[in-house]
Write an enzyme that holds these catalytic residues in place. Structure first.
Site, PDB file in Angstrom:
ATOM      1  N   ARG A   9      43.762  40.441  39.050  1.00 47.24           N
ATOM      2  CA  ARG A   9      43.503  39.314  39.897  1.00 47.24           C
ATOM      3  C   ARG A   9      43.749  39.749  41.381  1.00 47.24           C
ATOM      4  O   ARG A   9      42.737  39.264  42.039  1.00 47.24           O
ATOM      5  CB  ARG A   9      44.500  38.316  39.683  1.00 47.24           C
ATOM      6  CG  ARG A   9      44.279  37.069  38.670  1.00 47.24           C
ATOM      7  CD  ARG A   9      45.549  36.716  38.149  1.00 47.24           C
ATOM      8  NE  ARG A   9      46.117  37.881  37.371  1.00 47.24           N
ATOM      9  CZ  ARG A   9      45.550  38.241  36.272  1.00 47.24           C
ATOM     10  NH1 ARG A   9      45.131  37.551  35.457  1.00 47.24           N
ATOM     11  NH2 ARG A   9      46.164  39.358  35.686  1.00 47.24           N
ATOM     12  N   THR A  10      44.689  40.280  41.857  1.00 46.99           N
ATOM     13  CA  THR A  10      44.877  40.542  43.135  1.00 46.99           C
ATOM     14  C   THR A  10      43.760  41.391  43.722  1.00 46.99           C
ATOM     15  O   THR A  10      43.399  40.970  44.592  1.00 46.99           O
ATOM     16  CB  THR A  10      46.217  40.948  43.418  1.00 46.99           C
ATOM     17  OG1 THR A  10      47.546  40.274  42.509  1.00 46.99           O
ATOM     18  CG2 THR A  10      46.800  40.864  44.872  1.00 46.99           C
TER      19      THR A  10
ATOM     20  N   LYS B  27      48.661  64.264  45.071  1.00 46.34           N
ATOM     21  CA  LYS B  27      48.894  65.642  45.905  1.00 46.34           C
ATOM     22  C   LYS B  27      50.262  65.494  46.601  1.00 46.34           C
ATOM     23  O   LYS B  27      50.448  66.561  47.097  1.00 46.34           O
ATOM     24  CB  LYS B  27      47.680  66.215  46.497  1.00 46.34           C
ATOM     25  CG  LYS B  27      46.340  66.144  45.708  1.00 46.34           C
ATOM     26  CD  LYS B  27      45.244  66.742  46.665  1.00 46.34           C
ATOM     27  CE  LYS B  27      43.920  66.270  46.266  1.00 46.34           C
ATOM     28  NZ  LYS B  27      42.944  65.956  47.087  1.00 46.34           N
TER      29      LYS B  27
ATOM     30  N   ARG C 163      49.096  47.565  47.365  1.00 45.30           N
ATOM     31  CA  ARG C 163      50.288  47.120  46.202  1.00 45.30           C
ATOM     32  C   ARG C 163      50.816  48.658  45.840  1.00 45.30           C
ATOM     33  O   ARG C 163      50.086  49.918  45.704  1.00 45.30           O
ATOM     34  CB  ARG C 163      49.623  46.694  44.752  1.00 45.30           C
ATOM     35  CG  ARG C 163      50.598  46.704  43.729  1.00 45.30           C
ATOM     36  CD  ARG C 163      50.049  45.911  42.510  1.00 45.30           C
ATOM     37  NE  ARG C 163      49.842  44.322  42.985  1.00 45.30           N
ATOM     38  CZ  ARG C 163      49.676  43.730  41.877  1.00 45.30           C
ATOM     39  NH1 ARG C 163      49.162  43.910  40.581  1.00 45.30           N
ATOM     40  NH2 ARG C 163      49.526  42.220  42.103  1.00 45.30           N
TER      41      ARG C 163
ATOM     42  N   HIS D 274      55.646  39.481  46.446  1.00 39.83           N
ATOM     43  CA  HIS D 274      54.223  39.304  46.137  1.00 39.83           C
ATOM     44  C   HIS D 274      53.775  38.029  47.110  1.00 39.83           C
ATOM     45  O   HIS D 274      53.316  37.015  46.469  1.00 39.83           O
ATOM     46  CB  HIS D 274      53.811  39.020  44.802  1.00 39.83           C
ATOM     47  CG  HIS D 274      52.415  39.219  44.269  1.00 39.83           C
ATOM     48  ND1 HIS D 274      51.494  39.447  45.166  1.00 39.83           N
ATOM     49  CD2 HIS D 274      52.081  39.287  42.890  1.00 39.83           C
ATOM     50  CE1 HIS D 274      50.394  39.373  44.423  1.00 39.83           C
ATOM     51  NE2 HIS D 274      50.615  39.500  43.089  1.00 39.83           N
TER      52      HIS D 274
HETATM   53  N1   CP Z   1      49.375  37.685  39.771  1.00 37.98           N
HETATM   54  C1   CP Z   1      48.909  39.095  39.580  1.00 37.98           C
HETATM   55  O1   CP Z   1      49.558  39.840  40.703  1.00 37.98           O
HETATM   56  O2   CP Z   1      47.993  39.638  38.873  1.00 37.98           O
HETATM   57  P1   CP Z   1      47.345  40.844  38.913  1.00 37.98           P
HETATM   58  O3   CP Z   1      48.651  41.811  38.583  1.00 37.98           O
HETATM   59  O4   CP Z   1      46.389  41.305  37.820  1.00 37.98           O
HETATM   60  O5   CP Z   1      46.851  41.314  40.230  1.00 37.98           O
END
Ligand code: CP
Length: 315
Positions: A51-52, A80, A101, A129
């Site tokens: 999603r993100t 590396k 991320r 998040h």
């Molecule tokens: N909600 C969420 O962070 O989903 P993903 O891990 O798929 O990005």
């Protein structure tokens, strides 16, 4: 230059402005289709995501921009031994904005401190998040009409779930929120969260059985047990199906209650619930796109308000 590391980086008023832009995007998507012509978003994902990452990339594409990046750090020079600090310096030469991320708490903050472009924390370990929180807040605001005066039950893995920690923190800035934490003893919300709520005199209850409280809720925020953060497979197997929201449990809830989930789900919501009008978790994904579009525009100073303000100052 602004980054987004935590939802608290924005004031309540700035969040309202952001959500207004997101709701306008929802109604008038075409109006925004060239706002980011010529701009590039980098997505640097050192941890898996569906999603993100895809909603960030869709957001930039829908704004008329382009995207580049990696979805698997083993295909990048991180494999590396390149540091996050060096990586972002390189990305700063290629892109206008970066969503990152990382499994290590604080890694996007290190990147932001060395970056020449805005950095968005797209999830750092079990810490924050923020864009999921913006998604959750926009969803609640859109469905409830405001971010005040409701009872929310957060259910499942409240210990490791970074979306839960970010959301509780963000909701403490609004009035009249009753928190109910629903978890097994082993997955209780961390002490630093309950201490923070106590220090602000914000009411909360902790319970184990969902059935005991579901009738009281305006929002039920279900979460997945975070397998990747367990040290021991045995504990994960014992706890993974502790909560399963099915039709029978949903029958005990108000007809107006809304079910949220940051997704991905495993077993914690039966697929039979998906057809219930109270299942709002796929709508939530859609709001995630609108809010990430609004965020990109905001961090690039390209909302109508920024542009109008710039023109006013020019003349
Ligand atoms: N909600 C969420 O962070 O989903 P993903 O891990 O798929 O990005």
């Amino acid at each position: 230059m602004r980054h987004l590391m935590s939802p608290m980086d924005f004031t309540v008023q700035e969040l309202e402005d952001l959500f207004d832009v997101a709701n306008d995007i929802e109604r008038n998507m075409d109006k925004y289709s060239h706002k980011c012509d010529g701009k590039i978003l980098a997505t640097c994902f050192y941890e898996p995501s569906t999603r993100t990452r895809l909603s960030f990339e869709t957001a930039m594409l829908r704004l008329g921009g382009k995207t580049l990046g990696f979805a698997d750090a083993s295909n990048s020079s991180a494999s590396k031994g390149e540091s996050v600090a060096d990586t972002i310096r390189v990305i700063s030469c290629f892109a206008d904005i970066c969503a990152m991320r990382h499994p290590k708490e604080g890694a996007p903050m290190v990147a932001a401190s060395k970056s020449l472009i805005p950095v968005i924390n797209a999830g750092d370990g079990g810490h924050q998040h923020p864009t999921q929180t913006l998604t959750d807040l926009l969803t609640i605001r859109s469905l409830h009409g405001s971010l005040n005066n409701f009872t929310i039950g957060l259910c499942g893995d409240l210990k490791f779930g970074r979306t839960v920690h970010s959301l509780i923190n963000a909701l403490t800035r609004y009035e009249g929120i009753n928190f109910i934490f629903i978890s097994p003893q082993e997955l209780r919300v961390p002490d630093y969260i309950t201490e923070m709520l106590n220090s602000k005199n914000i009411p909360y209850r902790e319970v184990i059985k969902l059935e005991d409280v579901i009738a009281d809720l305006d929002f039920l925020y279900m979460t997945r047990v975070q397998k990747e953060r367990f040290f021991n497979e045995e504990d994960y197997i014992r706890l993974k199906d502790f909560y399963i929201l099915d039709k029978k449990k949903l029958d005990m809830a108000k007809s107006t209650m809304q079910v949220l989930h940051p997704l991905p789900r495993v077993n914690e919501i039966s697929v039979e619930v998906d057809d219930d009008p109270r299942a709002a978790y796929f709508k939530q994904v859609q709001y995630g796109l609108y809010v990430r579009m609004a965020l990109i525009l905001t961090l690039l100073n390209m909302t109508d308000a920024h542009i109008n303000d710039g023109l006013l100052r020019k003349f």
